[in-house]
Design a protein around this motif. Structure first.
Motif, mmCIF file in Angstrom:
data_model
loop_
_atom_site.group_PDB
_atom_site.id
_atom_site.type_symbol
_atom_site.label_atom_id
_atom_site.label_comp_id
_atom_site.label_asym_id
_atom_site.label_seq_id
_atom_site.Cartn_x
_atom_site.Cartn_y
_atom_site.Cartn_z
ATOM 1 N N MET B 43 61.798 28.971 66.393
ATOM 2 C CA MET B 43 62.487 28.235 65.284
ATOM 3 C C MET B 43 63.420 27.290 65.448
ATOM 4 S SD MET B 43 62.064 27.569 60.866
ATOM 5 C CE MET B 43 60.973 27.243 60.829
ATOM 6 N N PHE B 44 64.581 28.367 65.832
ATOM 7 C CA PHE B 44 65.541 27.471 65.690
ATOM 8 C C PHE B 44 65.751 27.228 67.570
ATOM 9 C CE2 PHE B 44 66.255 30.069 61.669
ATOM 10 C CZ PHE B 44 66.513 28.904 61.178
ATOM 11 N N TYR B 45 65.314 28.175 68.083
ATOM 12 C CA TYR B 45 65.186 27.608 69.982
ATOM 13 C C TYR B 45 64.399 26.319 69.936
ATOM 14 C CZ TYR B 45 64.391 27.936 74.870
ATOM 15 O OH TYR B 45 64.422 27.745 76.303
ATOM 16 N N PRO B 46 63.535 26.443 69.684
ATOM 17 C CA PRO B 46 62.130 25.296 69.266
ATOM 18 C C PRO B 46 63.221 24.002 68.638
ATOM 19 C CG PRO B 46 61.425 27.420 68.790
ATOM 20 C CD PRO B 46 62.652 27.404 68.529
ATOM 21 N N ILE B 47 63.852 23.965 67.803
ATOM 22 C CA ILE B 47 64.713 23.301 67.543
ATOM 23 C C ILE B 47 65.294 22.866 68.583
ATOM 24 C CG2 ILE B 47 65.977 21.816 65.574
ATOM 25 C CD1 ILE B 47 64.922 23.735 63.315
#
Lengths: 276, 308
Positions: B43-47
């Motif tokens: 989630m955070f890496y894709p953001i």
């Protein structure tokens, strides 16, 4: 004597209108599922089929690879459920019972991301999943569905753990249980209703997921039921009677499951505002 | 265990992590690590990745070719289609949330009354929320069919002259809007019903003793008591409506002529149909900021009601 009757009539008529609108597509579903092809494409459609074609429900299995689609959905939904529950139980226990730094920040974080839109990051997730060589695999969907249900399930479990009196756990620890044993032997059995809610929530969410499955899965035989049926909608001539029969079979089980958890969901989403 | 002491003692042994972390900190970390790793990775890496894509020029398979800074954003804001979509998304979301709130409240007020069949009625009201959303929308698509669909057949039988719903921009807009409202009503009704049932009965009794009419009771007792729930339900509904990919993608794919496109479907189609990942990234970032803002208000408010 007059006013209550008037009030009752008004009440029932309003309710009737509301229910007609809310249940309209279910009527369409049922009516079409029981028609013959000739009646589906009759110039003047009718609500009640001339002859109820119950055999549609048998014939679809040879027209659409329904068993395959169901099996795929079952694998994806079960995988997501197991993964999600296994991750959220310890995480929820930590946020509910342990005093550690950053606890409040984490709760805040989970709450903020629980409504997060998957579409916003599907473009980068697609590249990441492709980079890991996981495109066209169930694993990709299980992982992604887990991540997108995780914040909410941790939040729900956290709420449930906090309703369990601290004394019960303390008593177990005084009796010589370690923290892990106390969690496993005392907390988890009490938390079964809460866990059931989370299990149903994960399962239905993953079963109904559409966008990731459409993006990540290429092979026809790996499609879950949602994407499998959508594929038929896109075709030039659609056998709507078969499609509606399949829709009933695909949606009925999760609908029943959902009715069990609807109250907890409402409370989990609106919390203190509902309890008053 | 005690945080106040911990802060003082930790200044002495700040560099020694072993002393800095309490026993509970360590267990908590162990319990939370698997979840946090998953969220970080997926989630955070894709953001972060979307942010990076948004400032690069990408080729047709989505590989980043050249750093362009805010160029993608500049192009997006110059595009008339994008600006029209922003306006449409706002209008679409506001109308839908308002309609859901009003009809949800109406249904909740009915279901609050005591009458035979009340439990059954409540269960039936939930069904649109309980059913599989993509499948319900496919059923609606068939119902909207002009020649063979049961919707226009029924409307004609009632003496109306319905349009060919999904073929023209304006009817298609209202068709997608109606289906989205249909999906959102049950949650609103249930949340309001729970809220209504939590209002203490003596408030109404006191109002009745004072001679308040039904409308006055609603206006001065019911609505003020519902205020917190109204706010939280509206925020949630805003997020769901704004994010409603399924209804528009399945019913119209943003058509005809892009006239039912909202930001969420525009991101998807820009990336996967026009294979323009740079623009899709830029639109995604703008959408992300809006959603983050509303989510933060929701989280803040939720905390306030939960821990008051």
């Amino acid at each position: 004597m007059y006013a209550p009757v008037l009030k009752k009539t008004l009440l029932y008529s309003l309710l009737l209108i509301a229910l007609t609108l809310l249940l309209f597509p279910f009527g369409v579903m049922l009516s079409t599922a029981l028609k013959s092809l000739r009646e589906v494409y009759a110039p003047n459609p009718h609500w009640i089929p001339e002859i109820l074609q119950f055999r549609n429900f048998v014939e679809i299995f040879s027209k659409i690879p329904l068993v395959q689609f169901f099996l795929n959905s079952l694998i994806i939904a079960s995988g997501t459920t197991i993964f999600c529950v296994a991750l959220s139980i310890p995480a929820a226990y930590a946020t509910a019972r342990l005093r550690f730094r950053g606890r409040k920040f984490l709760l805040y974080l989970f709450l903020t991301i629980q409504m997060f839109s998957p579409v916003v990051i599907v473009i980068s997730l697609f590249k990441i999943v492709a980079g890991l060589g996981l495109l066209d695999s169930f694993v990709s969907l299980i992982v992604v569905n887990t991540v997108f249900t995780l914040a909410f399930t941790i939040w729900m479990m956290n709420g449930y753990f906090r309703t369990i009196p601290l004394e019960i756990e303390e008593a177990a620890m005084i009796d010589g249980c370690s923290r892990f044993q106390a969690l496993r032997k005392v907390m988890l059995p009490i938390a079964v209703p809460g866990i059931t809610t989370v299990v149903i929530y994960c399962f239905t969410t993953a079963w109904n997921e559409f966008m990731f499955a459409m993006t990540f899965i290429n092979s026809f035989e790996k499609r879950p039921i949602t994407v499998g049926l959508f594929d038929f909608v896109g075709r030039w001539s659609v056998d709507w009677h078969y499609l509606m029969a399949a829709s009933i079979l695909a949606t009925l089980p999760v609908m029943v499951l959902f009715l069990f958890i609807e109250k907890q969901l409402v409370e989990g989403l609106a919390a203190g505002a509902v309890k008053g | 265990m005690n945080h106040d002491n911990l802060v003082f003692s930790s200044t002495r042994s700040f560099l020694s992590l072993r002393h800095f972390l309490t026993q509970e900190d360590k267990i908590a970390f162990l319990f939370l690590a698997p979840s946090l790793i998953m969220l970080l990775a997926f989630m955070f890496y894709p953001i972060f990745y979307v942010f990076v894509m948004a400032v690069f020029k990408t080729n047709r398979v989505g590989e980043m070719v050249r750093f362009v800074g805010l160029e993608n954003f500049r192009l997006i804001f110059q595009s008339e289609e994008f600006m029209a979509t922003v306006v449409r998304t706002i209008v679409w979301t506001l109308i839908a949330v308002f309609a859901k709130a009003v009809s949800g409240l109406g249904i909740a007020l009915i279901l609050k009354q005591r009458f035979p069949g009340r439990k059954l009625a409540r269960a039936l009201v939930i069904l649109p929320w309980a059913a599989s959303i993509p499948i319900s929308v496919m059923v609606w698509k068939w119902a909207f069919n002009n020649d063979f669909g049961l919707l226009n057949y029924t409307l004609r039988a009632l003496g109306l002259n319905p349009p060919i719903w999904l073929a023209y921009p304006v009817p298609a807009f209202f068709a997608t809007l109606s289906v989205d409202i249909w999906l959102g009503i049950p949650f609103m009704a249930l949340v309001f019903l729970a809220g209504l049932q939590a209002i203490p009965k003596d408030l109404f009794e006191a109002a009745a003793v004072e001679g308040a009419t039904a409308w006055q009771q609603f206006r001065h007792v019911t609505l003020p008591s519902l205020k917190p729930i109204l706010l939280i339900a509206t925020l949630l509904s805003f997020l769901w409506t704004f994010n409603d990919f399924n209804v528009i993608y399945i019913l119209t794919k943003g058509g005809p002529l892009g006239k039912t496109e909202i930001l969420i479907t525009l991101i998807y189609r820009t990336a996967f149909e026009y294979t323009d990942f740079s623009s899709a990234g830029a639109i995604a970032i703008i959408t992300f900021i809006v959603l983050l803002f509303v989510s933060l208000i929701y989280a803040r408010f939720y905390f306030k009601t939960e821990y008051r």
